[in-house]
Design a protein around this motif. Structure first.
Motif, PDB file in Angstrom:
ATOM      1  N   SER A   1      44.882  39.832  13.267  1.00 31.83           N
ATOM      2  CA  SER A   1      46.261  39.576  13.698  1.00 31.83           C
ATOM      3  C   SER A   1      46.607  38.095  13.666  1.00 31.83           C
ATOM      4  CB  SER A   1      46.478  40.134  15.112  1.00 31.83           C
ATOM      5  OG  SER A   1      45.555  39.539  16.020  1.00 31.83           O
ATOM      6  N   GLU A   2      45.673  37.212  13.882  1.00 33.66           N
ATOM      7  CA  GLU A   2      45.966  35.782  13.870  1.00 33.66           C
ATOM      8  C   GLU A   2      46.210  35.291  12.449  1.00 33.66           C
ATOM      9  OE1 GLU A   2      42.989  33.548  15.828  1.00 33.66           O
ATOM     10  OE2 GLU A   2      43.260  34.545  17.782  1.00 33.66           O
ATOM     11  N   ARG A   3      45.380  35.742  11.510  1.00 35.10           N
ATOM     12  CA  ARG A   3      45.517  35.341  10.112  1.00 35.10           C
ATOM     13  C   ARG A   3      45.049  36.496   9.253  1.00 35.10           C
ATOM     14  NH1 ARG A   3      42.561  30.117   7.247  1.00 35.10           N
ATOM     15  NH2 ARG A   3      43.488  30.404   5.154  1.00 35.10           N
ATOM     16  N   GLU A   4      45.933  37.002   8.429  1.00 33.16           N
ATOM     17  CA  GLU A   4      45.642  38.180   7.644  1.00 33.16           C
ATOM     18  C   GLU A   4      44.464  37.906   6.704  1.00 33.16           C
ATOM     19  OE1 GLU A   4      47.851  41.395   4.665  1.00 33.16           O
ATOM     20  OE2 GLU A   4      48.979  39.714   5.533  1.00 33.16           O
TER      21      GLU A   4
ATOM     22  N   TRP B   1      36.546  39.282  16.188  1.00 35.52           N
ATOM     23  CA  TRP B   1      36.410  40.219  17.312  1.00 35.52           C
ATOM     24  C   TRP B   1      37.363  39.809  18.424  1.00 35.52           C
ATOM     25  CZ3 TRP B   1      33.793  44.479  16.328  1.00 35.52           C
ATOM     26  CH2 TRP B   1      32.786  44.471  15.361  1.00 35.52           C
ATOM     27  N   VAL B   2      37.631  40.733  19.322  1.00 35.71           N
ATOM     28  CA  VAL B   2      38.595  40.460  20.395  1.00 35.71           C
ATOM     29  C   VAL B   2      38.089  39.384  21.353  1.00 35.71           C
ATOM     30  CG1 VAL B   2      39.693  42.726  20.315  1.00 35.71           C
ATOM     31  CG2 VAL B   2      37.625  42.397  21.708  1.00 35.71           C
ATOM     32  N   ASP B   3      36.775  39.083  21.326  1.00 34.31           N
ATOM     33  CA  ASP B   3      36.271  38.009  22.170  1.00 34.31           C
ATOM     34  C   ASP B   3      36.336  36.654  21.472  1.00 34.31           C
ATOM     35  OD1 ASP B   3      34.332  38.257  20.277  1.00 34.31           O
ATOM     36  OD2 ASP B   3      32.669  38.636  21.672  1.00 34.31           O
ATOM     37  N   GLY B   4      36.947  36.619  20.264  1.00 34.92           N
ATOM     38  CA  GLY B   4      37.146  35.351  19.560  1.00 34.92           C
ATOM     39  C   GLY B   4      36.062  34.997  18.565  1.00 34.92           C
ATOM     40  N   THR B   5      34.978  35.752  18.501  1.00 28.76           N
ATOM     41  CA  THR B   5      33.896  35.428  17.571  1.00 28.76           C
ATOM     42  C   THR B   5      34.220  35.965  16.188  1.00 28.76           C
ATOM     43  OG1 THR B   5      32.722  37.455  18.201  1.00 28.76           O
ATOM     44  CG2 THR B   5      32.160  35.450  19.396  1.00 28.76           C
ATOM     45  N   PRO B   6      33.820  35.237  15.125  1.00 28.91           N
ATOM     46  CA  PRO B   6      34.137  35.684  13.757  1.00 28.91           C
ATOM     47  C   PRO B   6      33.271  36.866  13.344  1.00 28.91           C
ATOM     48  CG  PRO B   6      32.795  33.704  13.698  1.00 28.91           C
ATOM     49  CD  PRO B   6      33.134  33.934  15.132  1.00 28.91           C
ATOM     50  N   LEU B   7      33.736  37.616  12.390  1.00 25.65           N
ATOM     51  CA  LEU B   7      32.989  38.754  11.853  1.00 25.65           C
ATOM     52  C   LEU B   7      31.848  38.244  10.978  1.00 25.65           C
ATOM     53  CD1 LEU B   7      32.653  41.810  11.269  1.00 25.65           C
ATOM     54  CD2 LEU B   7      34.235  41.469   9.333  1.00 25.65           C
TER      55      LEU B   7
END
Length: 254
Positions: free
Chosen positions: A234-237, A242-248
């Motif tokens: 949602s922040e950048r397509e 993850w919803v805790d802010g960590t990258p995939l």
């Protein structure tokens, strides 16, 4: 004739005197040997006591005891040889004197060795006593620490059992919640969008699941149904987080 008779008497007197002197010397040697033997017995008793208190010195003391026993055995054999020579004193006076000289030298050497051993024994005994006292103090401290650890272990065990009971009661009371590997998961039966599902989770004081391990992935797959996870761009397509802010990430770390 009178002069010859006096000569024979004088000769017999000299022989008798030499025999008495030899007997006195033998008695003195026997007395010294007995005194030395009694001293050895006392030392062996003390040596055995020290061996029981300090096993670390057992080999060294055993080696010394072996060496000492060998010297004592050799002295005993030479003393017996000397006794036999003394019984033939009239014919073997020269041999007896040589043996007596050798025995005297060895006796003096044994006395010197015995003096050195007394000094070494006293030093070792003092050191062993100090080490024994230190070990006793350390053992006492260890016993006290063990009691404290046992008390702490008992307390922790009771607290663990109490927490397990509370956890079991909580799982029974919270319908729909499932406990796994230190976390609770709510399995909803309603079909909702990603945003609706996250709102529902937030209202329950939780959030959509963040998959951090293979074990957690396998746990989710057990339900064999479609479910939302906490992954969004949602922040950048195209940039997933993850919803805790960590990258995939594409793999799990261990």
């Amino acid at each position: 004739m009178a002069a010859a008779e006096r000569g024979r008497k004088l000769y017999r007197g000299v022989v008798v005197s030499l025999g008495l002197l030899c007997l006195l010397q033998a008695a003195l040697i026997i007395f010294l040997c007995l005194a030395l033997y009694n001293k050895v017995l006392d030392l062996e008793a003390s040596f055995e006591t020290l061996t029981e208190e300090r096993d670390e010195l057992k080999k060294k003391l055993t080696d010394f005891d072996h060496s000492y026993s060998t010297s004592y055995k050799r002295l005993t054999e030479e003393r017996d040889t000397l006794k036999k020579n003394l019984s033939d004193c009239d014919n073997k006076t020269l041999d007896f004197e040589a043996s007596f000289k050798t025995l005297t030298e060895e006796r003096d050497e044994l006395k010197k060795n015995l003096t050195d051993f007394d000094h070494s024994y006293s030093t070792s005994y003092k050191r062993l006593t100090e080490e024994r006292d230190t070990l006793k103090r350390n053992l006492s401290d260890c016993d006290n620490k063990t009691l404290d650890l046992e008390a702490s272990f008992k307390t922790l065990t009771e607290e663990r059992d109490e927490l397990k009971k509370k956890l079991t009661d909580f799982v029974h009371d919270q319908q729909g919640w499932v406990y796994f590997n230190g976390s609770f998961y709510y399995i909803s039966l309603d079909t909702k969008t990603w945003n609706e599902s996250r709102t529902d989770c937030l209202q329950r004081g939780a959030d959509l699941v963040v998959v951090n391990s293979e074990e957690e992935q396998e746990f989710i797959n057990r339900y064999r149904k479609r479910m939302w996870i906490g992954l969004t761009d949602s922040e950048r397509e195209g940039t997933w987080k993850w919803v805790d802010g960590t990258p995939l990430t594409t793999r799990f770390t261990h």
